[in-house]
Design a protein around this motif. Structure first.
Motif, PDB file in Angstrom:
ATOM      1  N   GLN A   1       8.797  -1.639   2.360  1.00  0.00           N
ATOM      2  CA  GLN A   1       7.962  -1.932   1.197  1.00  0.00           C
ATOM      3  C   GLN A   1       8.677  -1.561  -0.093  1.00  0.00           C
ATOM      4  O   GLN A   1       8.539  -2.253  -1.107  1.00  0.00           O
ATOM      5  CB  GLN A   1       6.629  -1.183   1.307  1.00  0.00           C
ATOM      6  CG  GLN A   1       5.721  -1.719   2.400  1.00  0.00           C
ATOM      7  CD  GLN A   1       4.303  -1.207   2.277  1.00  0.00           C
ATOM      8  OE1 GLN A   1       3.859  -0.792   1.204  1.00  0.00           O
ATOM      9  NE2 GLN A   1       3.568  -1.225   3.392  1.00  0.00           N
ATOM     10  N   GLU A   2       9.435  -0.468  -0.056  1.00  0.00           N
ATOM     11  CA  GLU A   2      10.172  -0.049  -1.248  1.00  0.00           C
ATOM     12  C   GLU A   2      11.197  -1.096  -1.658  1.00  0.00           C
ATOM     13  O   GLU A   2      11.381  -1.380  -2.847  1.00  0.00           O
ATOM     14  CB  GLU A   2      10.856   1.298  -1.006  1.00  0.00           C
ATOM     15  CG  GLU A   2       9.917   2.488  -0.931  1.00  0.00           C
ATOM     16  CD  GLU A   2       9.142   2.552   0.379  1.00  0.00           C
ATOM     17  OE1 GLU A   2       9.510   1.806   1.320  1.00  0.00           O
ATOM     18  OE2 GLU A   2       8.191   3.342   0.462  1.00  0.00           O
ATOM     19  N   GLU A   3      11.875  -1.694  -0.660  1.00  0.00           N
ATOM     20  CA  GLU A   3      12.878  -2.720  -0.955  1.00  0.00           C
ATOM     21  C   GLU A   3      12.231  -3.985  -1.511  1.00  0.00           C
ATOM     22  O   GLU A   3      12.753  -4.610  -2.438  1.00  0.00           O
ATOM     23  CB  GLU A   3      13.691  -3.042   0.303  1.00  0.00           C
ATOM     24  CG  GLU A   3      14.612  -1.908   0.746  1.00  0.00           C
ATOM     25  CD  GLU A   3      15.274  -2.186   2.079  1.00  0.00           C
ATOM     26  OE1 GLU A   3      16.482  -1.923   2.216  1.00  0.00           O
ATOM     27  OE2 GLU A   3      14.574  -2.689   2.992  1.00  0.00           O
ATOM     28  N   VAL A   4      11.101  -4.368  -0.943  1.00  0.00           N
ATOM     29  CA  VAL A   4      10.387  -5.546  -1.441  1.00  0.00           C
ATOM     30  C   VAL A   4       9.873  -5.293  -2.857  1.00  0.00           C
ATOM     31  O   VAL A   4       9.949  -6.173  -3.729  1.00  0.00           O
ATOM     32  CB  VAL A   4       9.220  -5.915  -0.501  1.00  0.00           C
ATOM     33  CG1 VAL A   4       8.370  -7.043  -1.106  1.00  0.00           C
ATOM     34  CG2 VAL A   4       9.749  -6.336   0.861  1.00  0.00           C
TER      35      VAL A   4
ATOM     36  N   PRO B   1       0.786  -1.246   0.000  1.00  0.00           N
ATOM     37  CA  PRO B   1       0.000   0.000   0.000  1.00  0.00           C
ATOM     38  C   PRO B   1       0.813   1.289   0.000  1.00  0.00           C
ATOM     39  O   PRO B   1       0.309   2.337  -0.392  1.00  0.00           O
ATOM     40  CB  PRO B   1      -0.825  -0.112   1.292  1.00  0.00           C
ATOM     41  CG  PRO B   1      -0.008  -0.994   2.175  1.00  0.00           C
ATOM     42  CD  PRO B   1       0.694  -1.962   1.282  1.00  0.00           C
ATOM     43  N   ASN B   2       2.069   1.230   0.440  1.00  0.00           N
ATOM     44  CA  ASN B   2       2.840   2.464   0.574  1.00  0.00           C
ATOM     45  C   ASN B   2       3.596   2.855  -0.692  1.00  0.00           C
ATOM     46  O   ASN B   2       4.282   3.879  -0.704  1.00  0.00           O
ATOM     47  CB  ASN B   2       3.837   2.337   1.734  1.00  0.00           C
ATOM     48  CG  ASN B   2       3.129   2.229   3.083  1.00  0.00           C
ATOM     49  OD1 ASN B   2       1.945   2.519   3.191  1.00  0.00           O
ATOM     50  ND2 ASN B   2       3.862   1.796   4.098  1.00  0.00           N
ATOM     51  N   ILE B   3       3.510   2.066  -1.721  1.00  0.00           N
ATOM     52  CA  ILE B   3       4.201   2.376  -2.972  1.00  0.00           C
ATOM     53  C   ILE B   3       3.369   3.379  -3.759  1.00  0.00           C
ATOM     54  O   ILE B   3       2.142   3.242  -3.864  1.00  0.00           O
ATOM     55  CB  ILE B   3       4.444   1.100  -3.805  1.00  0.00           C
ATOM     56  CG1 ILE B   3       5.199   0.065  -2.977  1.00  0.00           C
ATOM     57  CG2 ILE B   3       5.217   1.425  -5.073  1.00  0.00           C
ATOM     58  CD1 ILE B   3       6.533   0.515  -2.470  1.00  0.00           C
ATOM     59  N   HIS B   4       4.023   4.381  -4.323  1.00  0.00           N
ATOM     60  CA  HIS B   4       3.329   5.428  -5.066  1.00  0.00           C
ATOM     61  C   HIS B   4       2.545   4.823  -6.230  1.00  0.00           C
ATOM     62  O   HIS B   4       3.042   3.928  -6.932  1.00  0.00           O
ATOM     63  CB  HIS B   4       4.341   6.444  -5.587  1.00  0.00           C
ATOM     64  CG  HIS B   4       3.714   7.732  -6.018  1.00  0.00           C
ATOM     65  ND1 HIS B   4       3.098   7.895  -7.249  1.00  0.00           N
ATOM     66  CD2 HIS B   4       3.590   8.926  -5.373  1.00  0.00           C
ATOM     67  CE1 HIS B   4       2.637   9.127  -7.345  1.00  0.00           C
ATOM     68  NE2 HIS B   4       2.928   9.780  -6.217  1.00  0.00           N
ATOM     69  N   LYS B   5       1.339   5.311  -6.429  1.00  0.00           N
ATOM     70  CA  LYS B   5       0.459   4.754  -7.450  1.00  0.00           C
ATOM     71  C   LYS B   5       1.076   4.823  -8.847  1.00  0.00           C
ATOM     72  O   LYS B   5       0.951   3.891  -9.648  1.00  0.00           O
ATOM     73  CB  LYS B   5      -0.881   5.498  -7.452  1.00  0.00           C
ATOM     74  CG  LYS B   5      -1.902   4.930  -8.426  1.00  0.00           C
ATOM     75  CD  LYS B   5      -3.209   5.697  -8.351  1.00  0.00           C
ATOM     76  CE  LYS B   5      -4.262   5.104  -9.282  1.00  0.00           C
ATOM     77  NZ  LYS B   5      -3.839   5.116 -10.693  1.00  0.00           N
ATOM     78  N   LYS B   6       1.772   5.911  -9.154  1.00  0.00           N
ATOM     79  CA  LYS B   6       2.380   6.067 -10.469  1.00  0.00           C
ATOM     80  C   LYS B   6       3.444   5.000 -10.703  1.00  0.00           C
ATOM     81  O   LYS B   6       3.585   4.469 -11.818  1.00  0.00           O
ATOM     82  CB  LYS B   6       2.987   7.462 -10.599  1.00  0.00           C
ATOM     83  CG  LYS B   6       3.517   7.773 -11.987  1.00  0.00           C
ATOM     84  CD  LYS B   6       4.029   9.200 -12.068  1.00  0.00           C
ATOM     85  CE  LYS B   6       4.546   9.517 -13.469  1.00  0.00           C
ATOM     86  NZ  LYS B   6       5.063  10.906 -13.562  1.00  0.00           N
ATOM     87  N   THR B   7       4.191   4.663  -9.640  1.00  0.00           N
ATOM     88  CA  THR B   7       5.227   3.633  -9.754  1.00  0.00           C
ATOM     89  C   THR B   7       4.602   2.270 -10.011  1.00  0.00           C
ATOM     90  O   THR B   7       5.093   1.487 -10.837  1.00  0.00           O
ATOM     91  CB  THR B   7       6.074   3.591  -8.468  1.00  0.00           C
ATOM     92  OG1 THR B   7       6.609   4.895  -8.206  1.00  0.00           O
ATOM     93  CG2 THR B   7       7.205   2.595  -8.599  1.00  0.00           C
ATOM     94  N   VAL B   8       3.516   1.983  -9.290  1.00  0.00           N
ATOM     95  CA  VAL B   8       2.818   0.704  -9.477  1.00  0.00           C
ATOM     96  C   VAL B   8       2.218   0.629 -10.872  1.00  0.00           C
ATOM     97  O   VAL B   8       2.317  -0.409 -11.556  1.00  0.00           O
ATOM     98  CB  VAL B   8       1.726   0.520  -8.403  1.00  0.00           C
ATOM     99  CG1 VAL B   8       0.941  -0.767  -8.659  1.00  0.00           C
ATOM    100  CG2 VAL B   8       2.340   0.496  -7.007  1.00  0.00           C
ATOM    101  N   ASP B   9       1.603   1.718 -11.306  1.00  0.00           N
ATOM    102  CA  ASP B   9       0.986   1.733 -12.644  1.00  0.00           C
ATOM    103  C   ASP B   9       2.032   1.520 -13.732  1.00  0.00           C
ATOM    104  O   ASP B   9       1.762   0.843 -14.736  1.00  0.00           O
ATOM    105  CB  ASP B   9       0.265   3.063 -12.871  1.00  0.00           C
ATOM    106  CG  ASP B   9      -0.987   3.195 -12.025  1.00  0.00           C
ATOM    107  OD1 ASP B   9      -1.458   2.157 -11.512  1.00  0.00           O
ATOM    108  OD2 ASP B   9      -1.495   4.324 -11.887  1.00  0.00           O
ATOM    109  N   CYS B  10       3.212   2.081 -13.543  1.00  0.00           N
ATOM    110  CA  CYS B  10       4.290   1.905 -14.527  1.00  0.00           C
ATOM    111  C   CYS B  10       4.704   0.439 -14.612  1.00  0.00           C
ATOM    112  O   CYS B  10       4.939  -0.092 -15.704  1.00  0.00           O
ATOM    113  CB  CYS B  10       5.477   2.788 -14.144  1.00  0.00           C
ATOM    114  SG  CYS B  10       6.806   2.788 -15.376  1.00  0.00           S
TER     115      CYS B  10
END
Length: 654
Positions: A567-570, A439-448
């Protein structure tokens, strides 16, 4: 009262006839639009023999044609000049359509060819019989204008009238003559395909030997793939049955019949018409003139492709004499001039072994080979503009193929009773689902990431379809395909929202445990089902849940020492695994491109080579980016299976 009632009923029956006429006109217009589409397609692709792509002989086109030629099928008397001209205009329009449809016979297999010829024969014979019944009974060639000629003129005028009727009768025989040409062409096409097929197989063997497609541990370069595609494009175009049919004598004859019938109708009758209100006394009323004008335009427009094919045939045959003159001229010139010509011709000499033709004494000009090569290069450059940019960004995160082995530890046991094989797409979908659950990952990063995986799965599915088409793998691939729709579109994994909307489930360890437990519960439900109660949906859920269980258990094992990653590392770890799996899978793209160039169906070869060319253009940068990587020492066939990669990466062997 009875007469008044009957008159009233007749008016009611005739009331929809003008709209039926508009229906006929619309069907004619649809045929014309298909003809124009083929003309534009031929011009854009510089194929001035105008292949049939949109207007082809099939059940749909025959239905539309049958509607378009309804007027001559109507045995009722159509009063006035418009009625007679519209009927003969429909016959000419039929000749035009048949002349344009002839090359499409070569695109059919034997079964389709016979079925469509029979169906066309029924339409044509019905048309001709109906026309001659009307000629014999006198309802078609007799009008008020003709009555005045017989009453008020002398014998010479009567002879002119008779000659005109003979010409109209000859026009009516046009479709029947074309039907005979169709039958002759069909028989010739069957034999031509046999000859071209044997020559194609010989050229195919040469192509495989020349370019060494099977080289363990080496990825084919883009340049070699371009040459390979070029070779097969030459084979597909020069050995195209439709091209051979378009350049045949029967096609030229059909073009002459088409032009002659239209010219006779146009110059003999149309310019002298002076329509008045009495000409519209038929039940079709004003719609009759609409039909006549549309079909006349269609007949004139449709002289273009058959005439162009006649010139193509003429140019094709005259080129032999022209080449002979050029050869004699070469011998008579100086050796310097000879050397210049040889250098110019040498550019395309490598393509000559792949030229397929029925007559060996006819040599294709270098201009033709140059045009084919240019079209390939143009298509590749055009496809390069559509390269998957998000996928390229994702592949940049891969530095090797470690993720292929790391995503699923062999120490973790499966929780399903039935053992499932691995495929490329299911781990990609599962890993992406886990990444989306953070949940803590930025939406734009996930969408990419999701966009990159989505673009990558297009090519992954091509690899699986062409190289992994085994029953045990197909069911896993179908499950991955279904799951990806749910993940990409609805952001859910088997009905569970991603990320899970619970504040207490926040750390990577907790999220992985939740996914693991959810997957375990789903598998247990399926395993506890009665065998009779299981269905495709339960098997699909079992396959997807087992994949999630194995991967989450593996990732949790990386943190057994108590270290908790952010979360960023995972997310970065997951992205790297996904990129490695994609990179490993896409090393099979050159083999897929090479395979798509070749097909056993002669009617589909040109389309297949075009698809391979576009695929090469889209993936040029991908192939180049993987070019310097060291591949496992596996056979090319083994590189297509992820389990073979995993086995090698676990225990490498020289």
């Amino acid at each position: 009262m009875v007469l008044v009632y009957q008159s009233h009923q007749q008016k009611l029956y005739n009331k929809p006839m003008p709209w039926i006429g508009i229906y006929i006109a619309c069907a004619s217009l649809l045929c014309i639009l298909a003809l124009v589409a083929d003309l534009i397609h031929g011009l854009r692709n510089r194929k001035l023999w105008f292949p049939c792509k949109y207007f082809t002989l099939n059940a749909a086109s025959l239905t539309v044609i049958a509607i378009a030629i309804k007027l001559p099928m109507d045995l009722s008397n159509l009063n006035g000049n418009v009625g007679m001209d519209a009927k003969f205009g429909s016959v000419c329009f039929m000749c035009t359509m048949m002349a344009n449809l002839l090359p499409s016979l070569a695109t059919m297999d034997n079964k389709e060819l016979v079925a469509n010829i029979i169906a066309l024969g029924v339409v044509v014979i019905t048309l001709v019989v109906n026309i001659f019944i009307q000629i014999y009974t006198g309802v078609l060639l007799y009008s008020e204008y003709d009555a005045n000629v017989l009453v008020n003129t002398r014998l010479t005028s009567y002879n002119t009238f008779s000659l005109r009727n003979v010409i109209y009768a000859a026009i009516s025989l046009g479709p029947l003559t074309l039907l005979i040409i169709y039958v002759c062409s069909a028989l010739a096409i069957l034999k031509c395909k046999e000859i071209l097929e044997s020559k194609y197989q010989a050229a195919h063997e040469i192509a495989l030997k020349d370019h060494g497609l099977e080289q363990p541990g080496r990825l084919l370069t883009v340049e070699k793939l371009k040459q390979h595609v070029n070779n097969y494009r030459v084979m597909a175009e020069t050995g195209s049955p439709q091209f051979m049919t378009a350049c045949s004598a029967t096609t030229s004859a059909s073009g002459i019949i088409c032009v002659t019938s239209t010219a006779f109708l146009f110059f003999l009758r149309i310019p002298n018409l002076r329509y008045n209100t009495s000409d519209y006394e038929s039940d079709y009323k004003w719609s009759m003139l609409v039909i006549l004008m549309i079909q006349l335009i269609g007949s004139v427009l449709g002289t273009i492709a058959p005439v162009a094919r006649c010139f193509a045939t003429l140019r094709f045959k005259l080129s032999v004499k022209w080449l002979w003159k050029q050869v004699k001229a070469m011998f008579s010139t100086s050796s310097i001039m000879w050397g210049q010509d040889t250098a110019q011709l040498g550019n395309y000499k490598d393509l000559r072994p792949y030229v397929l033709q029925l007559q060996e004494d006819i040599e294709f000009a270098d201009k033709t080979l140059k045009a084919i090569s240019k079209s390939v290069n143009h298509m590749i450059r055009k496809a390069e503009k559509q390269e998957p940019q998000n996928l390229m960004k994702l592949l940049a995160k891969s530095r090797g193929f470690e993720g292929v082995e790391k995503f699923d530890s062999r120490r973790v046991e499966s929780v399903v009773s039935e053992e499932y094989l691995n495929c490329w797409s299911l781990p990609l979908v599962t890993l992406t689902s886990i990444a989306m659950s953070l949940p803590n990952i930025h939406k734009k990063t996930v969408d990419c990431l999701v966009c990159g995986v989505s673009e990558g799965l297009v090519y992954v599915k091509l690899v699986e379809k062409n190289l992994n088409a085994i029953d045990d793998h197909v069911c896993i691939q179908k499950a991955a395909k279904t799951l990806w729709v749910e993940v990409e579109v609805y952001h859910k994994w088997l009905g569970n929202k991603l990320p899970k909307p619970k504040p207490r489930v926040n750390t990577p360890g907790q999220i992985l445990q939740w996914l693991r437990d959810t997957a375990k519960d789903m598998v247990d439900k399926v395993e506890n089902m009665d065998v009779i109660g299981r269905n495709d949906n339960s098997k699909y859920r079992s396959i997807c849940a087992n994949s999630m269980y194995l991967i989450t258990r593996t990732m949790l094992s990386y943190h057994e020492n108590g270290d908790e990653f952010s979360q960023e590392e995972v997310f970065a770890q997951l992205s790297s695994m996904i990129a490695d799996i994609l990179a490993a899978c896409l090393t099979n793209l050159p083999q897929v491109i090479a395979m798509k160039c070749h097909t056993s169906a002669i009617e589909k070869r040109e389309a297949n080579v075009q698809a391979a060319t576009r695929l090469l253009g889209e993936t040029t940068k991908i192939i180049n980016s993987l070019q310097d990587r060291e591949l496992p020492s596996l056979n090319p066939d083994e590189l297509a299976f992820i389990d073979k990669w995993r086995a090698y990466l676990k225990n490498p062997y020289p």
